[in-house]
Design an enzyme around this catalytic site. Structure first.
Site, PDB file in Angstrom:
ATOM      1  CE  LYS A 134      -3.903   1.898   2.664  1.00  0.00           C
ATOM      2  NZ  LYS A 134      -4.841   1.599   3.786  1.00  0.00           N
ATOM      3  CG  MET A 183      -4.676   6.748   3.030  1.00  0.00           C
ATOM      4  SD  MET A 183      -3.403   5.559   3.488  1.00  0.00           S
ATOM      5  CE  MET A 183      -2.878   6.179   5.084  1.00  0.00           C
ATOM      6  CB  SER A 209      -7.783   3.571   2.642  1.00  0.00           C
ATOM      7  OG  SER A 209      -7.102   2.863   3.643  1.00  0.00           O
ATOM      8  CB  ILE A 230      -7.949   2.535  11.065  1.00  0.00           C
ATOM      9  CG1 ILE A 230      -8.115   3.075  12.495  1.00  0.00           C
ATOM     10  CG2 ILE A 230      -8.621   3.446  10.044  1.00  0.00           C
ATOM     11  CD1 ILE A 230      -7.456   4.419  12.736  1.00  0.00           C
ATOM     12  CB  ALA A 231     -12.799   2.051   9.825  1.00  0.00           C
ATOM     13  N   GLY A 232     -11.757  -0.956   8.292  1.00  0.00           N
ATOM     14  CA  GLY A 232     -12.134  -1.873   7.226  1.00  0.00           C
ATOM     15  C   GLY A 232     -11.295  -1.723   5.976  1.00  0.00           C
ATOM     16  CB  SER A 233      -8.427   0.484   5.218  1.00  0.00           C
ATOM     17  OG  SER A 233      -9.109   1.692   5.447  1.00  0.00           O
TER      18      SER A 233
END
Length: 538
Positions: A134, A183, A209, A230-233
């Site tokens: 990434k 992001m 992201s 951090i939330a589903g990236s």
């Protein structure tokens, strides 16, 4: 930024610079006729040899490491094959940011020469394996723009912790992949490199992201890449692109030294790095390799937690969650989770249907923790870069997010601890080994329409590991149904109505999410392997 260059000038220069690193004979003919699904183009465009097609299509990361050791393949020819395929993927989906193919090929050549000169030396665990990164991971001499003009033309001088470890383990790094501006959205679109497309359906989002990784791996321009979550990236792009993706517990995979849109001192939900791959066993192989490599020597935040190699002799008890009580799944998502549950029951697994507790409260606290500073830090980066917000960022409306006071933040932390304790009790009361649920209420959506992240974000809030397993694709029979199917209010209905027909979502991948307890990553990997074998005969 240099002189009076606009963000458009900077973007043009960055894209031209990137594209110069694609060899002329790796360029797709402009006469090639393309449909909305371009996943088969690498195989048919005439750029790859039959052997290179076999290398990139018939092997996962575990196979490649094994075959290089057995001298069936050289590290150099494997690296060349994936560089070529990544170049094809870039031309079709705009998934790459930084290209360093020639350096990668030279490193692979040196690895082959080292083996030839000292064939009795111990093999490094990742010897010769190409791994994509990434864009947020730093590699010396390359930018990590994370989709923001402000960071353009400011090359890194040191490696992030994880790329350094991967190199020491024998891996070959060859490209970095696209992300959203900031992001902070699920659409990998920015003013530096533009939008990454979904190779299964070019009219749908690739997610974010880590969307560039998702698209590249779906095109098999990589079989193992590294995202962050951090939330589903990691998981959202895995859902969108029909690949495997694992969000580990925090403190297991090195994360230190990355480019970030957050203030370095921002507390709250832990962001983690993790694998995205073409198989579940590749994700497990990555985790085993990292956990066996004393990762704490590279990142002080890493736990001294080792891979044990234990295997359970009993079948796991799995909690089945059909929806999270906040957002109703699209018709094809409902179908695939029910089909998955039936297959697990038919295989003799103990599957018990459950309702998740306190999801709205967990979501509220999580959003509060994401924006302790009112997102001022990231807004200032956008302003200093003198660029506009892209559409998906505009929809987040960063300027409207309030700051938290110190007392407010302590209240958020106290609330998080209370709900973590409640889920701990929930897990043991139901005697669970894992939970299976949708990864999202939706499939890949049209551009800039991805909304709910509660299905993934909950497990970041709890710091539970979670893995996405592909299960198929949208079918013609997955017809849209009435508004009364949306069970949870106005926002749920708004999201549910995005699914208007199976034709709009043609070839969109489907998946399920499997979740384990905090720091039980090895146990979860074993369960994921079992579930994957049942669902996909893998």
């Amino acid at each position: 930024m240099a002189g009076d260059k606009t963000y458009v000038d900077i973007s043009r220069a960055k894209c031209e610079q990137r594209d110069r690193f694609i060899r002329d004979d790796w360029r797709i003919s402009k006469k090639l006729s393309l449909g909305n699904n371009v996943t088969q183009v690498p195989k048919t465009c005439g750029i790859l040899t039959e052997r290179e097609i076999g290398i990139t299509e018939d092997n996962d990361a575990v196979d490649l490491v094994k075959k290089i050791r057995q001298q069936e393949y050289t590290a150099e020819e494997v690296t060349v094959a994936f560089c070529k395929r990544a170049a094809i993927a870039q031309q079709l989906t705009n998934c790459l940011t930084e290209i360093f193919f020639e350096d990668a090929i030279e490193r692979a050549r040196q690895l082959d020469q080292e083996r030839a000169s000292n064939p009795s030396a111990p093999w490094k665990p990742l010897h010769g394996l190409p791994i994509s990164l990434k864009d947020s991971f730093n590699v010396p001499g390359l930018d990590s723009t994370i989709g923001m003009t402000y960071f353009a033309n400011k090359p890194a001088t040191e490696y992030s912790a994880l790329p350094k470890l991967l190199l020491d383990l024998g891996a070959v790094l060859y490209c970095k992949t696209n992300v959203p501006q900031t992001m902070m959205t699920a659409d990998s679109d920015n003013n530096v490199f533009g939008r990454t497309l979904n190779p299964s359906n070019l009219k749908l989002t690739a997610g974010g992201s880590s969307g560039g990784e998702g698209s590249l791996i779906a095109m098999r321009g990589s079989v193992l890449g590294i995202g962050t979550d951090i939330a589903g990236s990691i998981r959202i792009p895995s859902i969108c692109n029909g690949i495997y993706g694992a969000r580990p517990s925090s403190g297991i995979v090195p994360f230190d030294g990355q480019q970030s849109p957050e203030d370095p001192g921002m507390p709250g939900i832990e962001v983690v790095a993790g694998p995205m791959a073409t198989s579940s066993r590749a994700c497990a192989f990555f985790m085993k390799t990292i956990m066996s490599a004393q990762a704490w020597r590279y990142d002080t935040s890493c736990l001294h937690l080792r891979w044990q190699g234990h295997q359970s002799s009993r079948k796991p008890r799995i909690g089945l969650v059909l929806d999270d009580g906040v957002y109703t799944p699209f018709p094809p998502v409902r179908r695939t989770i029910r089909e998955a549950a039936q297959k697990l029951r038919d295989a003799g697994l103990d599957v018990v249907e459950l309702r998740l507790p306190h999801v709205p409260a967990a979501v509220g606290i999580t959003y509060g923790m994401f924006a302790v500073d009112g997102c001022e830090f990231v807004q200032n980066l956008i302003k200093e870069g003198k660029e506009p917000e892209v559409e998906s960022v505009t929809r987040v409306n960063l300027a409207a997010i309030p700051k938290s006071s110190l007392q407010g933040y302590m209240d958020l932390t106290a609330g998080r601890r209370k709900l973590q304790a409640a889920y701990h009790e929930f897990w043991f009361e139901n005697e669970l080994d894992a939970i299976i649920l949708p990864g999202a209420p939706q499939t890949a959506t049209r551009f800039d329409e991805w909304g709910p992240i509660s299905y993934t974000m909950l497990w970041n809030f709890l710091d539970y590991p979670a893995t996405i397993i592909p299960t198929g694709r949208v079918r013609e029979s997955d017809v849209a149904d009435g508004d009364d199917s949306a069970l949870y209010g106005e926002q749920d209905l708004k999201n549910y109505k995005l699914y208007d027909s199976p034709e709009t979502y043609k070839d969109a991948p489907l998946s399920v999410q499997v979740v384990g307890m905090k720091q039980e990553d090895e146990a979860l990997a074993e369960i994921v392997g079992l579930v994957d074998s049942i669902l996909n005969h893998s």
